[in-house]
Motif scaffolding. Structure first.
Motif, short mmCIF file in Angstrom:
data_model
loop_
_atom_site.label_atom_id
_atom_site.label_comp_id
_atom_site.label_asym_id
_atom_site.label_seq_id
_atom_site.Cartn_x
_atom_site.Cartn_y
_atom_site.Cartn_z
N ASN A 58 0.84 -1.20 0.00
CA ASN A 58 0.00 0.00 0.00
C ASN A 58 0.87 1.25 0.00
O ASN A 58 1.65 1.46 0.92
N HIS A 59 0.72 2.05 -1.01
CA HIS A 59 1.45 3.32 -0.99
C HIS A 59 0.46 4.45 -1.15
O HIS A 59 0.20 4.93 -2.25
N SER A 60 -0.14 4.84 -0.05
CA SER A 60 -1.16 5.88 -0.10
C SER A 60 -0.55 7.27 -0.20
O SER A 60 -1.14 8.18 -0.76
N PHE A 61 0.61 7.42 0.36
CA PHE A 61 1.23 8.75 0.39
C PHE A 61 2.64 8.67 -0.15
O PHE A 61 3.29 7.64 -0.05
N ALA A 62 3.10 9.79 -0.64
CA ALA A 62 4.49 9.86 -1.08
C ALA A 62 5.37 9.88 0.16
O ALA A 62 5.02 10.50 1.16
N PRO A 63 6.50 9.15 0.15
CA PRO A 63 7.37 9.14 1.33
C PRO A 63 7.89 10.55 1.65
O PRO A 63 8.08 11.37 0.76
N ILE A 64 8.11 10.79 2.93
CA ILE A 64 8.59 12.13 3.31
C ILE A 64 10.10 12.18 3.31
O ILE A 64 10.70 13.18 3.66
N SER A 65 10.72 11.07 2.91
CA SER A 65 12.18 10.99 3.04
C SER A 65 12.91 11.97 2.14
O SER A 65 14.05 12.35 2.43
N SER A 66 12.27 12.41 1.06
CA SER A 66 12.99 13.28 0.11
C SER A 66 13.47 14.55 0.79
O SER A 66 14.50 15.12 0.41
N PHE A 67 12.73 14.94 1.84
CA PHE A 67 13.14 16.13 2.58
C PHE A 67 14.55 15.97 3.13
O PHE A 67 15.37 16.88 3.09
N TYR A 68 14.84 14.76 3.63
CA TYR A 68 16.12 14.53 4.30
C TYR A 68 17.28 14.43 3.30
O TYR A 68 18.43 14.43 3.70
N LEU A 69 16.93 14.31 2.03
CA LEU A 69 18.01 14.22 1.04
C LEU A 69 18.76 15.53 0.94
O LEU A 69 19.86 15.59 0.39
N ASN A 70 18.16 16.61 1.47
CA ASN A 70 18.86 17.90 1.48
C ASN A 70 19.75 18.06 2.69
O ASN A 70 20.06 19.19 3.08
N ALA A 71 20.12 16.96 3.30
CA ALA A 71 20.88 17.03 4.55
C ALA A 71 22.12 17.89 4.42
O ALA A 71 22.48 18.61 5.35
N ASP A 72 22.73 17.82 3.27
CA ASP A 72 23.96 18.58 3.07
C ASP A 72 23.70 20.07 3.24
O ASP A 72 24.42 20.77 3.95
N LYS A 73 22.59 20.51 2.60
CA LYS A 73 22.28 21.93 2.64
C LYS A 73 21.75 22.34 4.01
O LYS A 73 22.10 23.39 4.55
N LEU A 74 20.88 21.49 4.56
CA LEU A 74 20.19 21.86 5.79
C LEU A 74 21.05 21.70 7.03
O LEU A 74 20.99 22.51 7.94
N ALA A 75 21.84 20.63 7.07
CA ALA A 75 22.57 20.34 8.29
C ALA A 75 24.07 20.24 8.07
O ALA A 75 24.81 20.02 9.02
N GLY A 76 24.48 20.39 6.85
CA GLY A 76 25.90 20.31 6.56
C GLY A 76 26.45 18.91 6.77
O GLY A 76 27.60 18.75 7.15
N ALA A 77 25.59 17.90 6.57
CA ALA A 77 26.03 16.53 6.82
C ALA A 77 25.97 15.74 5.53
O ALA A 77 25.14 15.99 4.66
N ARG A 78 26.86 14.79 5.40
CA ARG A 78 26.88 13.98 4.18
C ARG A 78 26.21 12.63 4.43
O ARG A 78 25.74 12.00 3.50
N ASN A 79 26.22 12.17 5.65
CA ASN A 79 25.57 10.91 5.98
C ASN A 79 24.15 11.22 6.44
O ASN A 79 23.93 11.81 7.50
N ILE A 80 23.17 10.84 5.60
CA ILE A 80 21.79 11.26 5.87
C ILE A 80 21.26 10.67 7.18
O ILE A 80 20.63 11.35 7.98
N VAL A 81 21.55 9.36 7.40
CA VAL A 81 21.04 8.71 8.61
C VAL A 81 21.56 9.41 9.85
O VAL A 81 20.81 9.71 10.78
N ASN A 82 22.84 9.73 9.84
CA ASN A 82 23.41 10.43 10.99
C ASN A 82 22.79 11.80 11.15
O ASN A 82 22.53 12.25 12.27
N ALA A 83 22.55 12.49 10.03
CA ALA A 83 21.95 13.83 10.10
C ALA A 83 20.57 13.74 10.74
O ALA A 83 20.19 14.58 11.56
N ILE A 84 19.82 12.70 10.34
CA ILE A 84 18.49 12.55 10.94
C ILE A 84 18.60 12.37 12.45
O ILE A 84 17.90 13.01 13.23
#
Lengths: 805, 112
Positions: free
Chosen positions: A738-764
C-alpha cells in the motif's frame, strides 16, 4: 451573574476554610461555631425572596456552564424550590447548632464532619434550584455521596461501613435510573430544561416512551425517599451521628425524592400509571413503615421506620393529587389538588416534629448512654424538658391537636376521602381500600408515638447501669429542638400565615398548568367542624389507645415472621451472589500467570489486526515492484530461519544463545546488502556486547529445563505464535504494497544543505530528530543505572541471598 | 526480495512469540531478542528494499535507499540492547533472590 449563586456556592467555598479553622482553633473553639454563619446567611438571603415569590413571581437565572452542549446551570426560584431551600438552610442552622454540643471537640474529627455537612448542604441547595436535568443529576449524586460519607463518619465501626455501603448502592442505583429517565425525557422533548419539559407535558404523555421514562425517574425518587422496597437503607443509615440523622435522613435528603416527584407531577401527572404507582407505593410504604416501627427497640431505628412511613404518606398524597391533572376531571380538579397541598404541608410539618424528636433522642443517647427502649424508663423526672420535647414531637406525629401534625393529618384523610369518590382510575373499588390502609397505618403510627413517649419517660425508673451520669442536657443543646417544638405549636395556631407566604406559592409551582385555569386557594382552620376526617382521627385515637394497652399480647406475630423473607436478607443474598459470581468470573480469567495474560493480549492482537485488515480491505499483495533476489540472499534468509529454529529447539542454553548471536550477525550481513552501513556497524557492536552479556549471565542462570508442560498449553502457544506470524507477514506485505502517500524521506536528502552533513542517517539522528536521540540516550542511561543497581544491590546483600536458596 | 523478507519476518515473529510464551526466563529474553530483529526487518521492508545506493551523499549516486527507516532502526537497535541488558540482569537477580527462573513460580503473594 447574580449574587444568588453565592448561596449555592457558599457552602462549597466555605468548606475550603474548614480544615484551617479546625487546626487553628480546635480545641479552644468548637469548629461548629464558624460553620453556623453559612446556613444563617443563606436562610436570611433566601428569606428576602419570600415576598416576591408569594406575590406569584418566579426568577430564572442562567449561568453558562458547558454552553457547547447547551448545559447551563439555570437556577429557577419558585415556591417549591424556595420552601425546600428554606428547610435546608433552617434545619441546617439548627442541626449545626445542636452538633456543637453533640460532637465532642476533643474526640471527633470535626473538620471531616463539617466539610461533609457543607458539601451536602451545597449540593442539596443546588438540587432544588437547578432547572437543567443534568445539573440536577450531578447535585443529586453529590447528596448521595455526602450522605455516604456522613453515615460512614465513624468508619471504624463495621455497621457504619455496611450501612453507608447499602445506602450508596441503593441511592446510586436509583440515581442512574433517574439519569436514564431524564435522557429519555430529553430525547422526547428535545430540551434539557425541566420548565420546558413541563410546557411539553402533552407531547410526553402521548409518546411511546412515556411509561419507561416515568418508571426510571420514579426509581430515582423512590430509592432516595426510602420507599418500599428500597427503604432498607434508611434504618441502617441511623449509624450516622444523630445530628446527621436529623438533618439528612429525616428533614432534607430523603425529601429529595419527594421534591422530584412534586416537580415531575405536571410532566407525568394525570395518567393512571403515575397515579397508581405513586399512590400505591406511597401507601404500601406508609403501612410497612408504621407496622415495622412498632417492632423496634432502638429509638433511632423506630424513628427511621416512622420516617419511612411518613415519607410514604407524603408520596401517596402527591399521587392522589396528580388526579387533578386528569384530562376529564373538569371542575373537581381543585378538590383533588388539595392532596398536593397537604403533601407540602405535611413535609414541612414532618421536618419540624421529626427533627425535634431526633434531637431529643440524641440528647437521651448522649446523656444516658443508651437508646434501647428496654433499658429506658422513668426519665421524666430527670429530663423534664426533653420529656416536653418528645411529647410535642410524638403527639404531632400521631396527629393530635394542638400540634401541626394534626392539621396535615386531617388534610390527608380529607384528600383520601375526596379521592375515594373519584369516578375514574377504578377508585370506586380501590378508594375504600386506600382509606382503610391509611387508617390502619395511622393507628400504628399512634401506637409507636406512644411507645416513644411512654416507654422512655413514664413508668418506673428501671434498674439500669449507666455509664454517664444522668442529668438534664445542656441548655444550648436543647435550644434547637425547643425552637422546632415551638414551631410545631405555632404552626398549629397560625397556619394561614405559612399558607399565604410559603405553601401557596409552592402549591402553585407544582401545578402551574392547573393554577392557570382554576384558582388554587385554601384556608386552614384548626377546627373544621365534625366531618368524616375528624371521626377517623377519633377512631385512630381510640383504637390506638386500646391496642397500645394490649400490645404486649399481640406482639408475637412480629417474632414469628421468618427472617429469611425480610428485604434486608434478600438484599444481602443478592449482594453476596453478585460478589461470588463476579469473583468466579474474575478468577476464571485472571489466573496470575503472565503467560495467560500474554495469550489474551496476543490473541486480541491477532483478532483486531487481522480482523481489521480483512474487514476494511487493507490487505494488499503487490509483487511487481519486488527487488530482485539472488542466491546469496536466499541462502542468508534460510540460514536466518534455521538459526531462529535452533533457538527454539536447542536443548542447551549455550546453543540457543549462540544461535541468537548468529541471527544477529546475519542481520549485520543483511544490513550491508540492503545498503545500510550505519546499521551494520551498530548491529555488529551491539550484537557482540549482547552475546557477551548472555554468556556472562549463563554462568549464573540455571540450566534450561525441558518444557514439560501439558500438550494443551503447547498447542495454544503454537496456535497463537503461528497466528502472530501470519498476521505480521500480512502486515509486512500490506505495508509494503500500500502506498497511499508519497514518502517524506525526500526532505532529508537535502541534509547537506540543511545540516551540513553527508551521511543522511546520521543527520536525521543528531540533527533533524536530535531530541529523540537525546531521549534515547536517557533511556540507555536509565537502563544502565538499573543494571548497575541490580548488580550492586546483589553485592551488598549477596551472602544473605545466596544463603536463602 | 520483499516477499521472501515478509515471510521470514512472519517466521521470526512466530518463533519469538512461542519463546515468549514459554516458562523459562532465558527463553523469554531470547524471544524478545528475535522479535526485535523481526521488527527491524519489518521497518526496513516497509520502505522498499534496494532502491538505490546507501544514503551517503558523498557517493554521488543519483538514488538512495530510504534513510528514514534506517534512522528508526538505529534507534530501535540501541533501545533493544538497553532493554535486553536490563532484562537479563533482572532475571539473573530474580533467580538469585527467588531461586527459580520459572515464570509460573514467580507469582508473588497469594493474597495479592
Amino acid at each position: 451573574m447574580s449574587w444568588f449563586y453565592l448561596f449555592i456556592a457558599l457552602p462549597f467555598l466555605y468548606a475550603i476554610t474548614v480544615p484551617f479553622l479546625y487546626h487553628k482553633f480546635n480545641p479552644r473553639i468548637h469548629t461548629g461555631w464558624f460553620i453556623l454563619i453559612v446556613p444563617l446567611v443563606i436562610f436570611c438571603g433566601l428569606s428576602s425572596y419570600i415576598p416576591a415569590i408569594s406575590a406569584g413571581e418566579t426568577f430564572c437565572l442562567t449561568f453558562p456552564w458547558i454552553p457547547a452542549y447547551d448545559i447551563n446551570a439555570v437556577a429557577y426560584i419558585d415556591g417549591l424550590s424556595l420552601i425546600f431551600a428554606l428547610i435546608i438552610a433552617g434545619m441546617g442552622f439548627l442541626v449545626i447548632c445542636y452538633s456543637i454540643y453533640y460532637m465532642s471537640k476533643f474526640k471527633e474529627a470535626l473538620h471531616n464532619f463539617y466539610i461533609y455537612l457543607l458539601l451536602f448542604m451545597g449540593s442539596m441547595l443546588g438540587l432544588v434550584f437547578s432547572d437543567n436535568i443534568f445539573v440536577l443529576y450531578v447535585f443529586w449524586e453529590m447528596t448521595s455521596i455526602s450522605s455516604f460519607l456522613l453515615i460512614a463518619y465513624w468508619y471504624e465501626r463495621e455497621k457504619s461501613r455496611s450501612g453507608a455501603q447499602k445506602s450508596l448502592l441503593i441511592t446510586v442505583f436509583g440515581g442512574l435510573s433517574m439519569l436514564a429517565g431524564f435522557i429519555l425525557l430529553s430525547m422526547i422533548t428535545d430540551t434539557y430544561s425541566i420548565r420546558e419539559m413541563i410546557s411539553k407535558a402533552a407531547i410526553i404523555q402521548s409518546h411511546s416512551l412515556f411509561i419507561p421514562a416515568m418508571i426510571l425517574v420514579l426509581l430515582g425518587a423512590f430509592t432516595k425517599s426510602a420507599q418500599f422496597p428500597f427503604s432498607i437503607w434508611l434504618p441502617d443509615a441511623m449509624e450516622a451521628p444523630t445530628p446527621i440523622s436529623a438533618y439528612l435522613h429525616s428533614a432534607t435528603m430523603v425529601k429529595a425524592g419527594i421534591y422530584l416527584v412534586a416537580r415531575c407531577t405536571t410532566i407525568f401527572g394525570g395518567s393512571a400509571a403515575w397515579f397508581w404507582l405513586v399512590t400505591g407505593i406511597g401507601m404500601v410504604t406508609l403501612l410497612y413503615g408504621s407496622i415495622n416501627a412498632v417492632r423496634q427497640t432502638d429509638l433511632k431505628a423506630l424513628l427511621a421506620y416512622s420516617t419511612i412511613g411518613q415519607l410514604g404518606l407524603i408520596m401517596s398524597l402527591l399521587g392522589l393529587g396528580s388526579a387533578a391533572l386528569y384530562s376529564k376531571v373538569g371542575n373537581e380538579g381543585a378538590v383533588y389538588a388539595i392532596a398536593i397541598f397537604a403533601a407540602i404541608f405535611h413535609m414541612l410539618n414532618h421536618s419540624t416534629f421529626k427533627g425535634c424528636l431526633f434531637m431529643a433522642v440524641g440528647i437521651i443517647d448522649h446523656e444516658i448512654g443508651t437508646r434501647d427502649i428496654r433499658k429506658l424508663g422513668g426519665l421524666m423526672h430527670f429530663m423534664p424538658i426533653s420529656f416536653l420535647l418528645v411529647l410535642i414531637g410524638s403527639f404531632a406525629m400521631a396527629g393530635l391537636p394542638p400540634f401541626n401534625g394534626f392539621l396535615s393529618k386531617e388534610l390527608f384523610f380529607t384528600s383520601l376521602l375526596n379521592a375515594a369518590e373519584m369516578s375514574f382510575f377504578n377508585m370506586n373499588i380501590w378508594g375504600i381500600i386506600l382509606v382503610i390502609m391509611a387508617w390502619v397505618a395511622s393507628v400504628f403510627t399512634f401506637i409507636y408515638c406512644m411507645i416513644i413517649l411512654i416507654k422512655t419517660f413514664l413508668g418506673e425508673k428501671k434498674d439500669y447501669k449507666l455509664k454517664q451520669k444522668e442529668h438534664q442536657a445542656f441548655l444550648s443543646m436543647l435550644m434547637p429542638p425547643l425552637i422546632l417544638a415551638i414551631l410545631v405549636i405555632v404552626m398549629f395556631f397560625y397556619p394561614n400565615v405559612l399558607v399565604q407566604h410559603l405553601l401557596q406559592p409552592a402549591w402553585v409551582a407544582i401545578l402551574p398548568t392547573l393554577a392557570a385555569t382554576v384558582p388554587l386557594q385554601i384556608v386552614i382552620s384548626p377546627w373544621h367542624g365534625f366531618n368524616t376526617a375528624l371521626l377517623l382521627t377519633i377512631g385512630v385515637i381510640l383504637a390506638g389507645t386500646l391496642l397500645y394497652k394490649t400490645h404486649e399480647k399481640w406482639r408475637s406475630p412480629y417474632r414469628f415472621y421468618p427472617q429469611t423473607f425480610t428485604i434486608n436478607n434478600m438484599y444481602d443474598w443478592v449482594l453476596e451472589k453478585i460478589e461470588t459470581c463476579s469473583r468466579a468470573v474474575t478468577n476464571w480469567y485472571m489466573t496470575g500467570f503472565l503467560r495467560d495474560y500474554l495469550v489474551y493480549i496476543l490473541g486480541f492482537t491477532i483478532l483486531l489486526v487481522g480482523g481489521a485488515a480483512v474487514l476494511f480491505e487493507g490487505l494488499a499483495f503487490e509483487f511487481s515492484r519486488n527487488a530482485a533476489v539472488n542466491m546469496y540472499e536466499l541462502l542468508l534468509l534460510s540460514s536466518m530461519v534455521i538459526s531462529a529454529l535452533t533457538v527454539l529447539l536447542a536443548k542447551s542454553r549455550l546453543t540457543s544463545v549462540i544461535a541468537v548471536g548468529t541471527l544477529g550477525y546475519m542481520m549485520v550481513l543483511f544490513f550491508v546488502l540492503l545498503r545500510a552501513p550505519d546499521l551494520a556497524l551498530t548491529q555488529l557492536v551491539v550484537e557482540t556486547i549482547t552475546t557477551v552479556l548472555f554468556l556472562l549471565c549463563l554462568y549464573h542462570l540455571p540450566k534450561l529445563k525441558r518444557e514439560n508442560s501439558p500438550l494443551r498449553f503447547k498447542i495454544v502457544n503454537g496456535v497463537v505464535s503461528v497466528g502472530i506470524g501470519v498476521v505480521m507477514t500480512m502486515v509486512a506485505f500490506s505495508a509494503y504494497s500500500n502506498h497511499s502517500f508519497a514518502p517524506i524521506s525526500s526532505f532529508y536528502l537535502n541534509a547537506d544543505k540543511l545540516a551540513g552533513a553527508r551521511n543522511i542517517v546520521n543527520a536525521i539522528l543528531v540533527d533533524f530528530r536530535g531530541f529523540d536521540t537525546m531521549l534515547e540516550i536517557l533511556v540507555l542511561t536509565i537502563a544502565g543505572l538499573g543494571v548497575y543497581i541490580l548488580i550492586k544491590l546483589q553485592l551488598a546483600r549477596g551472602k544473605e541471598n545466596e544463603g536463602t536458596k | 526480495m520483499e516477499t521472501c523478507m515478509s515471510i521470514v519476518i512472519g517466521i521470526l515473529f512466530a518463533i519469538g512469540t512461542y519463546l515468549i510464551l514459554s516458562k523459562t526466563l532465558l527463553r523469554i529474553i531470547l524471544g524478545t531478542s528475535i522479535i526485535g530483529h523481526g521488527v527491524n526487518l519489518l521497518l526496513l521492508t516497509m520502505g522498499g528494499l534496494k532502491k538505490g545506493g546507501p544514503p551517503l551523499l558523498s557517493l554521488n549516486t543519483l538514488t538512495f535507499t530510504d534513510p528514514l527507516p534506517q534512522a528508526l532502526i538505529l534507534t530501535a537497535i540501541v533501545i533493544n540492547f538497553a532493554t535486553t541488558a536490563l532484562f537479563l540482569v533482572l532475571s539473573y537477580r530474580a533467580y538469585k533472590v527467588l531461586g527459580t527462573d520459572d515464570v509460573e513460580q514467580l507469582r508473588g503473594y497469594n493474597d495479592e
